[in-house]
Design an enzyme around this catalytic site. Structure first.
Site, PDB file in Angstrom:
ATOM      1  N   ASP A  22      -8.087   1.848   1.131  1.00  9.28           N
ATOM      2  CA  ASP A  22      -7.969   2.686   2.334  1.00  9.28           C
ATOM      3  C   ASP A  22      -8.753   3.985   2.261  1.00  9.28           C
ATOM      4  O   ASP A  22      -8.444   4.926   2.977  1.00  9.28           O
ATOM      5  CB  ASP A  22      -6.491   2.996   2.609  1.00  9.28           C
ATOM      6  CG  ASP A  22      -6.232   3.284   4.082  1.00  9.28           C
ATOM      7  OD1 ASP A  22      -7.095   2.948   4.913  1.00  9.28           O
ATOM      8  OD2 ASP A  22      -5.175   3.843   4.397  1.00  9.28           O
TER       9      ASP A  22
ATOM     10  N   ASP B 225       1.225   5.032   0.191  1.00  8.31           N
ATOM     11  CA  ASP B 225       0.875   6.431   0.434  1.00  8.31           C
ATOM     12  C   ASP B 225       2.006   7.291  -0.119  1.00  8.31           C
ATOM     13  O   ASP B 225       3.158   7.157   0.299  1.00  8.31           O
ATOM     14  CB  ASP B 225       0.720   6.700   1.935  1.00  8.31           C
ATOM     15  CG  ASP B 225      -0.457   5.963   2.536  1.00  8.31           C
ATOM     16  OD1 ASP B 225      -1.567   6.101   2.009  1.00  8.31           O
ATOM     17  OD2 ASP B 225      -0.261   5.247   3.536  1.00  8.31           O
TER      18      ASP B 225
ATOM     19  N   HIS C   8      -6.683   9.758   0.191  1.00 13.29           N
ATOM     20  CA  HIS C   8      -7.455   9.930   1.429  1.00 13.29           C
ATOM     21  C   HIS C   8      -6.734  10.785   2.462  1.00 13.29           C
ATOM     22  O   HIS C   8      -7.354  11.640   3.090  1.00 13.29           O
ATOM     23  CB  HIS C   8      -7.809   8.565   2.015  1.00 13.29           C
ATOM     24  CG  HIS C   8      -6.633   7.661   2.207  1.00 13.29           C
ATOM     25  ND1 HIS C   8      -6.033   7.007   1.169  1.00 13.29           N
ATOM     26  CD2 HIS C   8      -5.933   7.311   3.307  1.00 13.29           C
ATOM     27  CE1 HIS C   8      -5.015   6.289   1.619  1.00 13.29           C
ATOM     28  NE2 HIS C   8      -4.938   6.459   2.910  1.00 13.29           N
TER      29      HIS C   8
ATOM     30  N   HIS D  40       0.866  -1.176   0.000  1.00 15.71           N
ATOM     31  CA  HIS D  40       0.000   0.000   0.000  1.00 15.71           C
ATOM     32  C   HIS D  40       0.900   1.222   0.000  1.00 15.71           C
ATOM     33  O   HIS D  40       1.730   1.389   0.900  1.00 15.71           O
ATOM     34  CB  HIS D  40      -0.925   0.023   1.218  1.00 15.71           C
ATOM     35  CG  HIS D  40      -1.799   1.242   1.269  1.00 15.71           C
ATOM     36  ND1 HIS D  40      -2.631   1.592   0.236  1.00 15.71           N
ATOM     37  CD2 HIS D  40      -1.948   2.208   2.216  1.00 15.71           C
ATOM     38  CE1 HIS D  40      -3.275   2.711   0.545  1.00 15.71           C
ATOM     39  NE2 HIS D  40      -2.868   3.105   1.737  1.00 15.71           N
TER      40      HIS D  40
END
Length: 863
Positions: free
Chosen positions: A123, A13, A332, A11
């Site tokens: 997410d 970010d 997000h 994941h």
């Protein structure tokens, strides 16, 4: 025996408490390791690159020489990419942004080989009810999501998720998130105890014998030893059979399982926090993003389309760059504002940079249009641009720089136009005009902000007016000294310090139309959380000044409050008013519209507080409506789960704090009130006042994450880092409108909303320009319409197609009822397409609620 599908992933970010620069350097080494291991051992894979192609875009900036290595692994199905460009938020960003995200992700995947055709959303802080619609419009039949699900929504973690337009995708929830099987031991005996516990939880709400085992985490390296460990476990136990898999194989295995149908959004925080406060955190960033989205899709792209149809070039890569940079701020964390101050500054700067590029594109195209128009009257040209695909009258905000007192504005026939000066100041032109910058003497002009009354502006086109300096206007500029704002629809007065509104169509009265309410915020950038003993102060009794201004086209009531308020949370606890909250509001009622326009300015000197404006609906209803991407959603005023969340130890309160795109309304089937905003994304229905729509103006907090909050007990979310910039100190501005409802969702109501959202734009060809361009030697008509679409649908965009020499025109059904919409009228070949622009659909005149409609418009080449 249950089949466990190993899903290996990372994941990624791009930014959070660290910057995009930090993650991009890490990405170089992550990708080098991943590529080497996949190439060295062909039994490894597939590996999911977080469902977003921006990861590869970032990587290729540092390692362009490895593009072919990546393409080979993508072609072999061992590296799975897309379908998104970035892992976008779905509740705060706009519908066009979500569409372009999938569109650019699709384009990137085509260039690199193939796309993972699964709506992987690991997410996002809550899931939009429109996600199935977006996915089906891009030929995606499956979704995998985390956050927002509980058995209060639908009892199983696998279901068929259906949007209101009828789009349906098979959906699987990651009940423990994407990182529940991270950092597994490679020794099977050591791995088994923890792994078996994870799998029991994965199966707790599963309707199937097929389970997902997501192996990866935030920026985590490839756990290349896990597949062999699971192969060993296959020989040591008989409860589970582990397979190296991907989502496509998982859903294929799920096909034989009967699944329930679910409709709606997923915002439950029972098992995972959805961080409802992100709708209002760093409201300045939310506003900047919304204004960029709206300007590019509903003004700039339509203007570029008109210019292109007249022979000017369409700068498609420039526009695409603006969208890509904006989408890097749409993840997000990024758009949520739950970042370090340094990252929030980067997020906002990207959006402001995009606005600068977009504004310059708009300016230069207006300048090129004006240069090609042969003047029909004396004076300086004023181009009035109408992005909407239907003709319209209206008022245009315009800034004029004038050397003298008198001026007149006339149309092509020489008929005088009416105007009204809203504000006048003196302007040193040398700071605006490059040619004057080296002058030894300042050149001062009048700077007049005016409202201009215009008629019959063509659909998706423009008209030309003329500013004649030194010529007196020939219409009477009426004024009034009355203490009332009134037109044929509405009447607004001030009784004491209360604003009173009457809808003259129905007789309905709102006695306290505007109440400012300021309360404490003991939360962080993720969540609003009231102090355990909150003390709220209001604008009642704090009105310092009221000034009425009347003109030929509009009237305004200026209100100024100075509210005594606590400076800090400790002051609030002590009931100590040692600070002032100075707020001004300009309420404008034009003579042509049943809409109250409100502009608010706040001098924010307080800390750890939330400021709302309470707007009454004055109706008794259990439900209300808000807009969502390409649609409207109906919500209960008070979530029933508020009665059980504490007993059941939820991770977060299911508070009645809700996201909106720009609109919330409450009505009883006929009468009510609608609030439309420009970038304000959050509202609340107060538990003790269920007929009130409390729109959040701003929320000030000083920490990225905090632990032990009343509405979010337990650990801190994110990092416990100070975030002083999230207090948003200083001057803050907001715009919103009130639209009284006398006939519920009537066509007249929706037209008023759309025209406020997408105003007419005026541009003055002053003869002075910041930049010079050579003449293009093209001739343009003084009045022009590219196309016409007489539709009740709301306008979304008019843009160049991603591929081919064609345009895309898009509208959407804004209401809760199906609408009849004809095809556009244009001298072109028309075909209805999906949001993907690549998938043909059957044309239809009836448009369901919550549905977009896109038309591909291919000009007919003459000769």
């Amino acid at each position: 025996m249950k089949t466990v599908h190993l899903i290996q992933h990372t994941h990624w970010d791009r930014e959070w408490y660290f910057t995009e620069n930090d993650s991009q350097v890490l990405l170089y080494y992550f990708m080098e390791d991943l590529l080497n291991r996949l190439e060295a051992d062909t039994s490894l894979g597939p590996f999911i690159l977080d469902g977003q192609t921006v990861v590869l875009e970032d990587y290729f900036q540092f390692a362009p020489e490895n593009r072919e290595r990546v393409q080979a692994l993508v072609a072999a199905g061992r590296l799975l990419i897309g379908p998104w460009y970035t892992q976008t938020d779905f509740l705060v960003v706009g519908a066009e942004s979500i569409t372009r995200n999938l569109l650019l992700g699709q384009l990137d995947c085509e260039r690199l080989g193939s796309r993972m055709a699964v709506g992987y959303v690991p997410d996002s802080f809550g899931q939009s009810a429109q996600l199935p619609m977006f996915l089906k419009q891009f030929a995606i039949d499956h979704a995998v999501v985390w956050r927002g699900w509980s058995e209060y929504d639908t009892p199983f973690t696998e279901f068929r998720w259906r949007s209101l337009d009828g789009s349906c995708v098979t959906t699987a929830i990651l009940p423990q998130g994407y990182g529940c099987a991270k950092w597994l031991q490679t020794d099977p005996h050591q791995a088994w105890p923890g792994l078996s516990e994870v799998l029991e939880k994965q199966a707790a709400f599963s309707r199937s014998t097929q389970l997902i085992l997501p192996n990866g985490n935030d920026q985590s390296p490839f756990e290349y030893g896990v597949p062999a460990m699971l192969d060993a476990l296959n020989t040591q136990q008989t409860v589970y059979r582990f397979v190296r898999s991907d989502f496509a194989r998982y859903f294929e295995a799920l096909e034989s399982t009967p699944l329930d149908i679910f409709e709606g959004e997923l915002l439950s925080p029972k098992y995972m926090r959805v961080h409802r406060g992100i709708f209002s955190t760093r409201m300045d960033i939310k506003q900047t993003n919304a204004r960029l989205e709206n300007f590019v899709s509903r003004q700039l792209e339509p203007l570029l389309s008109v210019s292109w149809s007249l022979g000017l070039p369409y700068p498609q890569q420039v526009v695409e760059n603006i969208w890509r940079e904006a989408m890097k701020s749409h993840a997000h964390d990024s758009i949520g504002g739950c970042n370090s101050d340094r990252v929030n500054a980067i997020v906002k700067d990207r959006l402001l940079s995009g606005q600068e590029k977009a504004s310059q594109l708009f300016e230069l195209n207006m300048q090129m249009l004006a240069n090609g128009i042969s003047a029909q009257q004396d004076g300086k040209k004023i181009i009035i641009f109408n992005a909407l695909p239907s003709p319209r009258d209206g008022l245009v905000a315009l800034t004029l720089y004038l050397p003298g007192e008198d001026f007149s504005i006339v149309d092509e026939q020489g008929h005088s136009c009416r105007w009204q000066i809203l504000q006048e100041t003196s302007q040193d032109m040398s700071v605006i005009v490059q040619e004057l910058s080296n002058s030894p003497y300042p050149v001062f002009y009048r700077k007049c902000q005016i409202l201009l009354d215009v008629l019959a502006i063509p659909a998706s086109g423009y008209s030309t007016l003329y500013l004649q300096e030194g010529v007196p206007s020939c219409f009477t500029r009426s004024s009034s000294l009355t203490h009332v704002l009134e037109n044929q629809w509405l009447r607004l007065t001030l009784e004491g310090d209360q604003v009173v509104l009457v809808d003259k169509r129905s007789g309905k009265r709102w006695d306290n139309l505007i109440l400012l309410v300021d309360g404490g915020d003991a939360g962080d950038t993720y969540n609003y959380s009231p102090p355990e003993d909150d003390w709220r102060v209001t604008s009642e009794g704090s009105l310092q000044k009221a000034e009425w201004q009347h003109g030929a086209l509009a009237s305004t009531l200026m209100l100024n409050w100075s509210i005594a308020a606590p400076q800090t949370l400790e002051d609030r606890r002590q009931r100590r008013c040692n600070g002032l909250l100075d707020i001004s509001m300009a309420i404008t009622l034009t003579h042509q519209s049943p809409v109250l326009d409100m502009k608010v300015t706040v001098n924010n000197t307080l800390q750890d507080h939330r400021l709302q404006v309470h707007i009454p609906s004055e109706v008794c209803a259990d439900m209300h409506f808000a807009d969502q991407p390409f649609g409207l959603i109906r919500r209960e005023n008070r979530p029933s789960t508020l009665d059980v969340w504490q007993q059941e130890n939820w991770g977060e309160s299911p508070a009645s704090l809700w996201p909106m795109q720009s609109l919330v309304m409450m009505h009883d089937g006929r009468q009510g009130m609608c609030v439309v905003t420009d970038g304000l994304r959050e509202y609340e229905i107060p538990d003790d006042r269920p007929s009130i729509m409390a729109v959040t103006l701003l929320r000030s907090v000083g920490w990225l994450g905090r632990a032990g909050m009343p509405w979010r007990p337990g650990r801190a979310s994110g990092m416990a880092l100070p975030s002083p910039d999230s207090q948003i100190p200083g001057e803050f501005h907001a715009s919103l409108a009130l639209v009284p409802m006398h006939d519920a969702e009537s066509p007249e109501f929706w037209r008023s909303v759309e025209r406020w959202r997408t105003p007419l734009v005026g541009w003055l060809d002053s003869g002075w320009a910041r930049f010079k361009t050579n003449p293009h030697n093209l001739a343009f008509p003084s009045t022009y319409s590219l196309l016409r679409w007489d539709t009740p649908l709301h306008f979304s965009t008019l843009k160049k197609a991603q591929q081919g020499e064609a345009l895309i025109l898009r509208g959407w059904n804004p209401g809760s009822r199906e609408l009849i919409s004809p095809a556009p009228e244009a001298n072109a070949i028309l075909s209805e397409v999906a949001l993907s622009e690549m998938q043909s659909v059957t044309s239809h005149n009836t448009v369901p609620a919550c549905a977009p409609v896109s038309w591909r418009i291919t000009p007919i080449i003459k000769g």
